[in-house]
Design an enzyme around this catalytic site. Sequence first.
Site, short mmCIF file in Angstrom:
data_model
loop_
_atom_site.label_atom_id
_atom_site.label_comp_id
_atom_site.label_asym_id
_atom_site.label_seq_id
_atom_site.Cartn_x
_atom_site.Cartn_y
_atom_site.Cartn_z
N ASP A 100 0.83 -1.20 0.00
CA ASP A 100 0.00 0.00 0.00
C ASP A 100 0.87 1.25 0.00
O ASP A 100 1.93 1.28 0.63
CB ASP A 100 -0.88 0.02 1.25
CG ASP A 100 -2.33 -0.27 0.96
OD1 ASP A 100 -2.88 0.41 0.08
OD2 ASP A 100 -2.92 -1.15 1.59
N ASP A 202 -3.77 4.15 -2.14
CA ASP A 202 -4.96 4.40 -1.34
C ASP A 202 -5.54 5.78 -1.61
O ASP A 202 -4.80 6.77 -1.74
CB ASP A 202 -4.59 4.29 0.15
CG ASP A 202 -5.77 4.47 1.08
OD1 ASP A 202 -6.61 3.58 1.12
OD2 ASP A 202 -5.84 5.53 1.74
N GLU A 266 -7.16 2.56 -5.64
CA GLU A 266 -8.49 2.49 -5.05
C GLU A 266 -9.19 3.81 -5.37
O GLU A 266 -8.66 4.88 -5.09
CB GLU A 266 -8.39 2.32 -3.54
CG GLU A 266 -9.73 2.42 -2.84
CD GLU A 266 -9.63 2.82 -1.38
OE1 GLU A 266 -10.36 2.25 -0.58
OE2 GLU A 266 -8.82 3.71 -1.05
N HIS A 328 -10.61 -4.74 3.54
CA HIS A 328 -10.48 -4.34 4.95
C HIS A 328 -11.46 -3.25 5.36
O HIS A 328 -11.61 -2.97 6.55
CB HIS A 328 -9.05 -3.86 5.20
CG HIS A 328 -8.67 -2.68 4.35
ND1 HIS A 328 -8.42 -2.81 3.00
CD2 HIS A 328 -8.54 -1.37 4.64
CE1 HIS A 328 -8.13 -1.61 2.50
NE2 HIS A 328 -8.20 -0.73 3.49
N ASP A 329 -12.11 -2.60 4.40
CA ASP A 329 -13.05 -1.53 4.71
C ASP A 329 -14.51 -1.93 4.56
O ASP A 329 -15.41 -1.15 4.89
CB ASP A 329 -12.80 -0.33 3.78
CG ASP A 329 -11.59 0.49 4.18
OD1 ASP A 329 -11.24 0.49 5.38
OD2 ASP A 329 -10.99 1.14 3.30
#
Length: 528
Positions: A100, A202, A266, A328-329
Amino acid sequence: MSGVLPWWKGAVIYQIYPRSFMDSNGDGIGDLPGITQRLPHIADLGADAIWISPFFKSPMKDFGYDVADYCDVDPIFGTLADFDKVVARSHELGLKVLIDQVYSHTSDEHKWFTESRSSRHNDKADWYVWADAKPDGSPPSNWQSVFGGPAWTWDARRGQYYLHNFLSSQPQLNLHNADAQQAVLEVMRFWLERGVDGFRIDALNFAMHDPQLRDNPPAPATNKPRTRPFDFQLKTYNQSHPDIPAFIERIRNLTDEYDGIFTVAEVGGDDAVREMRAFTQGETHLNSAYGFNFLYADALTPTLVCSALAEWPDEQGLGWPSWAFENHDAPRALSRWCKPEDREAFARLKTLLLMSLRGNAILYYGEELGLMQVDIPFDQLHDPEAIANWPLTLSRDGARTPMPWDESDCAGFGSETPWLPIGDHNRDLAVELQRASASSLLASTKTAIALRKTNPALHHGRIADCTHDGDLLELTREADGQLLRCRFNLGSDQIDCSDCEGEVRLAINGASTTSLPPYSAIILELEA
């Protein structure tokens, strides 16, 4: 054709949330040595790459997405030497390594921000977004943060407000500033020199703001509940600035200095499709992007699948998509998409569907086991968004629970008291239990991945057709002289299959050339 494709085109990427994957030292938190220990499991799945969520030095107020040092490992996860071992072992096993990168903001404990806030006249004074108060002392604009409340916080050191699109401890980098841009590019170079094979970037559409600080207009009313002030605005000026693609070109120029580097962004928000296309256009931008088509969907429907695939037609110059059903979100998909009694069949169905989509497939750790959302009581929550908006925001912690490896008390995670509860149902889905069964979801996940990798039409082919009729979804995939018809029954009633002709490549949950039972699927090879 397949011989000249880049390694990432059609890849299966396995996302690791490091806090929850494997704890090597018993402190309750997963770490880099734990990842190294468990890499053979991922290689055995047939994945092409791992993506590791942030492990950088951080106060962990947003669990690593608040970076205090981009070029060091937080001690709870290990050391740079431990990271080098992850890379070395991954490459031994034939796995690429993606990490990331969080370029839209840092932690307020980052040394860049410490210097920037110290005065209005220093080398990094303009590396973050600072602005004077309005005459009445109120914030410079009406922008709201994702996690709730104004996106501006007053700082007495400078006598100004600073911008933060997320937590107030995550000040916004000013990537309009050329020196700040260069600094994050040097961060990227640091990790490229350590042998990484790519990056997941991200919140990229938050990377630049409107320098005029114009107010966002109100958002039209919808039938969705509004739980945050953020939901009341169109994000016209606090994100999605038209200069972001030019910054992306600088990223691509850097990654092109190295061999086989993959970049994926993302991108969320109301204008995600347009932005993803702009961020991946041609050969001078990112390789791929993924949005939230499936991550927050209440149901998996044929219409949803066809509409998502239609956003990425096989056209010259258009980017290559990536797809995720979980991350993860977002809540675990099986907790959103099916009834408890249908979970085993539905898990097989959704995995085969993911492997049948044109683009890259991103598997979230434990998805191969059928893990579900764990109900975390308020007194055990860590997620700052869920705590702030309790009980209206579903905790992200419920999708970040420890990976169950075996039947032991700690489920093989490595600590008696892990940072989050494992969840009794998830404990029963442990890797070792499923590895012993040829009919397990783990086994069927391996089969689906292998099918994708050995059939060019599934791996990198075009979507010749995507049709839907009620609960029936049909995809036709084509590449290298191969033609596959993929039929999925996404509903609870049997569907007769009067024209399921062709050679069966795979059938699941009782599917045959005459019928598709509930939540079943069949993949047929036709004459090209």
